[in-house]
Design a protein around this motif. Sequence first.
Motif, short mmCIF file in Angstrom:
data_model
loop_
_atom_site.label_atom_id
_atom_site.label_comp_id
_atom_site.label_asym_id
_atom_site.label_seq_id
_atom_site.Cartn_x
_atom_site.Cartn_y
_atom_site.Cartn_z
N LYS A 231 3.33 12.01 -4.14
CA LYS A 231 2.32 11.44 -3.25
C LYS A 231 2.99 10.47 -2.28
CE LYS A 231 -1.23 11.68 -6.88
NZ LYS A 231 -2.22 10.91 -7.68
N GLY A 232 2.49 10.43 -1.04
CA GLY A 232 3.08 9.52 -0.07
C GLY A 232 2.15 9.22 1.09
N HIS A 233 2.26 8.02 1.64
CA HIS A 233 1.52 7.65 2.85
C HIS A 233 2.32 8.17 4.04
CE1 HIS A 233 -2.16 5.48 2.20
NE2 HIS A 233 -1.63 4.77 1.23
N LEU A 234 2.21 9.47 4.28
CA LEU A 234 3.02 10.15 5.28
C LEU A 234 2.21 10.53 6.51
CD1 LEU A 234 5.06 12.34 2.78
CD2 LEU A 234 5.65 10.11 3.74
N CYS A 235 1.07 9.84 6.70
CA CYS A 235 0.26 10.01 7.91
C CYS A 235 -0.04 8.66 8.56
CB CYS A 235 -1.04 10.74 7.56
SG CYS A 235 -1.88 11.50 8.97
N ARG B 202 -13.00 1.94 12.30
CA ARG B 202 -12.74 2.74 11.10
C ARG B 202 -11.25 3.00 10.88
NH1 ARG B 202 -10.34 8.02 11.41
NH2 ARG B 202 -11.24 9.40 9.88
N SER B 203 -10.84 2.90 9.63
CA SER B 203 -9.51 3.35 9.21
C SER B 203 -9.67 4.25 8.00
CB SER B 203 -8.59 2.17 8.87
OG SER B 203 -9.01 1.57 7.65
N GLU B 204 -8.55 4.78 7.50
CA GLU B 204 -8.55 5.70 6.37
C GLU B 204 -7.75 5.11 5.22
OE1 GLU B 204 -6.84 6.00 9.16
OE2 GLU B 204 -7.07 7.94 10.12
N LEU B 205 -8.16 5.42 4.00
CA LEU B 205 -7.50 4.87 2.82
C LEU B 205 -6.52 5.83 2.16
CD1 LEU B 205 -10.61 3.23 1.09
CD2 LEU B 205 -8.73 2.00 2.18
N ASP B 206 -6.68 7.13 2.38
CA ASP B 206 -5.99 8.11 1.55
C ASP B 206 -4.59 8.46 2.03
OD1 ASP B 206 -7.28 9.27 3.76
OD2 ASP B 206 -7.56 11.20 2.77
N LEU C 7 0.83 -1.20 0.00
CA LEU C 7 0.00 0.00 0.00
C LEU C 7 0.86 1.25 0.00
CD1 LEU C 7 -2.88 -0.74 2.56
CD2 LEU C 7 -2.93 -0.96 0.07
N HIS C 8 1.95 1.20 0.76
CA HIS C 8 2.81 2.38 0.89
C HIS C 8 3.45 2.75 -0.45
CE1 HIS C 8 5.06 5.13 3.58
NE2 HIS C 8 5.97 5.06 2.62
N ARG C 9 3.76 1.75 -1.24
CA ARG C 9 4.41 2.02 -2.54
C ARG C 9 3.46 2.68 -3.53
NH1 ARG C 9 6.15 -3.44 -1.65
NH2 ARG C 9 8.35 -3.51 -1.00
N GLN C 10 2.16 2.49 -3.37
CA GLN C 10 1.19 2.97 -4.35
C GLN C 10 0.15 3.88 -3.69
OE1 GLN C 10 1.38 2.29 -7.72
NE2 GLN C 10 3.35 1.35 -7.23
N PRO C 11 0.56 5.02 -3.15
CA PRO C 11 -0.38 5.89 -2.43
C PRO C 11 -1.37 6.57 -3.38
CG PRO C 11 1.72 7.00 -2.74
CD PRO C 11 1.91 5.60 -3.23
N GLU C 12 -2.58 6.74 -2.88
CA GLU C 12 -3.62 7.48 -3.61
C GLU C 12 -4.17 8.56 -2.68
OE1 GLU C 12 -5.72 4.45 -6.64
OE2 GLU C 12 -5.93 3.87 -4.54
N VAL C 13 -4.28 9.77 -3.18
CA VAL C 13 -4.75 10.88 -2.35
C VAL C 13 -6.27 10.88 -2.27
CG1 VAL C 13 -2.70 12.27 -2.82
CG2 VAL C 13 -4.72 12.50 -4.30
N SER C 14 -6.80 11.78 -1.46
CA SER C 14 -8.24 11.85 -1.19
C SER C 14 -9.05 11.90 -2.48
CB SER C 14 -8.54 13.09 -0.36
OG SER C 14 -7.86 13.05 0.88
N GLY C 15 -10.03 11.01 -2.55
CA GLY C 15 -10.91 10.95 -3.70
C GLY C 15 -10.42 10.06 -4.83
N PHE D 131 -13.34 1.09 5.90
CA PHE D 131 -12.15 1.67 5.28
C PHE D 131 -12.60 2.95 4.57
CE2 PHE D 131 -11.54 -2.84 5.77
CZ PHE D 131 -10.21 -2.99 6.16
N GLN D 132 -12.37 4.06 5.20
CA GLN D 132 -12.97 5.34 4.79
C GLN D 132 -12.09 6.11 3.81
OE1 GLN D 132 -13.79 8.42 7.94
NE2 GLN D 132 -12.86 9.67 6.34
N PRO D 133 -12.68 6.71 2.80
CA PRO D 133 -11.92 7.56 1.89
C PRO D 133 -11.80 9.00 2.41
CG PRO D 133 -14.19 7.46 1.14
CD PRO D 133 -14.09 6.58 2.37
N ALA D 134 -10.92 9.75 1.80
CA ALA D 134 -10.87 11.23 1.88
C ALA D 134 -10.88 11.79 3.29
CB ALA D 134 -12.02 11.81 1.06
N GLU D 135 -10.10 11.19 4.19
CA GLU D 135 -10.02 11.77 5.53
C GLU D 135 -9.23 13.07 5.52
OE1 GLU D 135 -8.74 13.09 9.23
OE2 GLU D 135 -7.31 12.28 7.81
#
Length: 380
Positions: free
Chosen positions: A94-98, A71-75, A17-25, A128-132
């Motif tokens: 883009k990065g999973h920096l949170c 609940r967790s977050e996807l973005d 997941l970390h290698r392929q980050p996707e931002v909100s939305g 698994f929630q989007p766009a946090e």
Amino acid sequence: MLSNADLAALVAFRHALHRQPEVSGEEMATAAAVRAFTADTGPDAVIEGLGGHGLALVYHGAAPGPTVLIRSELDALPIEEIGDLPHRSQITGKGHLCGHDGHSTILCGVARLLGRARPARGRVVLMFQPAEETGAGAAAVLADPRFSDLVPDYAFSLHNLPGLPLGRAAIAAGPANCASVGMRLRFLGRTSHAAEPHKGVTPGPALGRLIPALLALGQGGDLGPAFRLVTLTHLRMGEPAFGITPGEAELWATLRTMTDAGMADLRARAVALVEAEAAAEGLGLEITWHDDFAACTNDPEATALMRAALEGAGVPLISAEPMRASEDFGRFGTVAKAAMFWLGSGEDHPALHYPDYDFSDDLIAIGTRAFDRVIRDLLG
């Protein structure tokens, strides 16, 4: 309990997941990866595309009972990751920096345990929630008509927190995260030659008065009920030229309060101030609102349940303080008894949203154990 093989698989999944980050939305592939990874846990219901790219996995107990949502977050974030980790982001900018990759991996760990042993009663919803990161995701999930079939009695979440000792948790009833909102102001006047400013209508004088006045509305201080903070985040006026009197400008500010009532009042005061300055200079005005986060407040009963689960799971507890940062999990508190806890990433760990941040894999087992315990305590 997760086995060593489980943990190895979960860590590998988190790194993927970390290698392929996707931002909100944009979290379609991330949600699909979670769906595929948890397929063998046999959820009784799967709801995809919830509030955007959200994913809900539902596990039924044998007897009727309450619904518990975890609940967790996807973005990820629109920040370039630095460093030389073998699982470093492969997506430029883009990065999973949170740590949302880690939070979702923890829920995947919970899914494995639920796949092996359902609760005795009620049901569990893994959300698994989007766009946090924009504050839009929780509101979109709650507004999705399909969520009406998932409304929980209790909702729980966690966030990793650099600065706290590794593996220690902090939770307290009451305010947990501030409300915040982005206020974007556009002033519309008339451009003129720099030699003839009297022939134009420029926002300069209004901005000169408005900036200190807005900042004076919220000067920070202690995180009590009266806490208010206004932060100027962006300012642009006219074109970068010496021969033009600017006729247009933008000002962005973030408003932050400890309570939703405080935010309503601060918004009203800010709007009144801006409208008065624009009118005084004969300027057109556009106001838009962005990244709207409600305050996050931990319900006393849910907090007590989560605290007991952490203790029962052997997670050391330390004192908790409210956070200035915002978190859209608070919106789940409008439909359920909700509580969030902080899980320490280490006192010297790079901070959230820093370009060299990475989630600590040591937290996967701890977070999974804590959530599984609160589920079993409530549902058997």
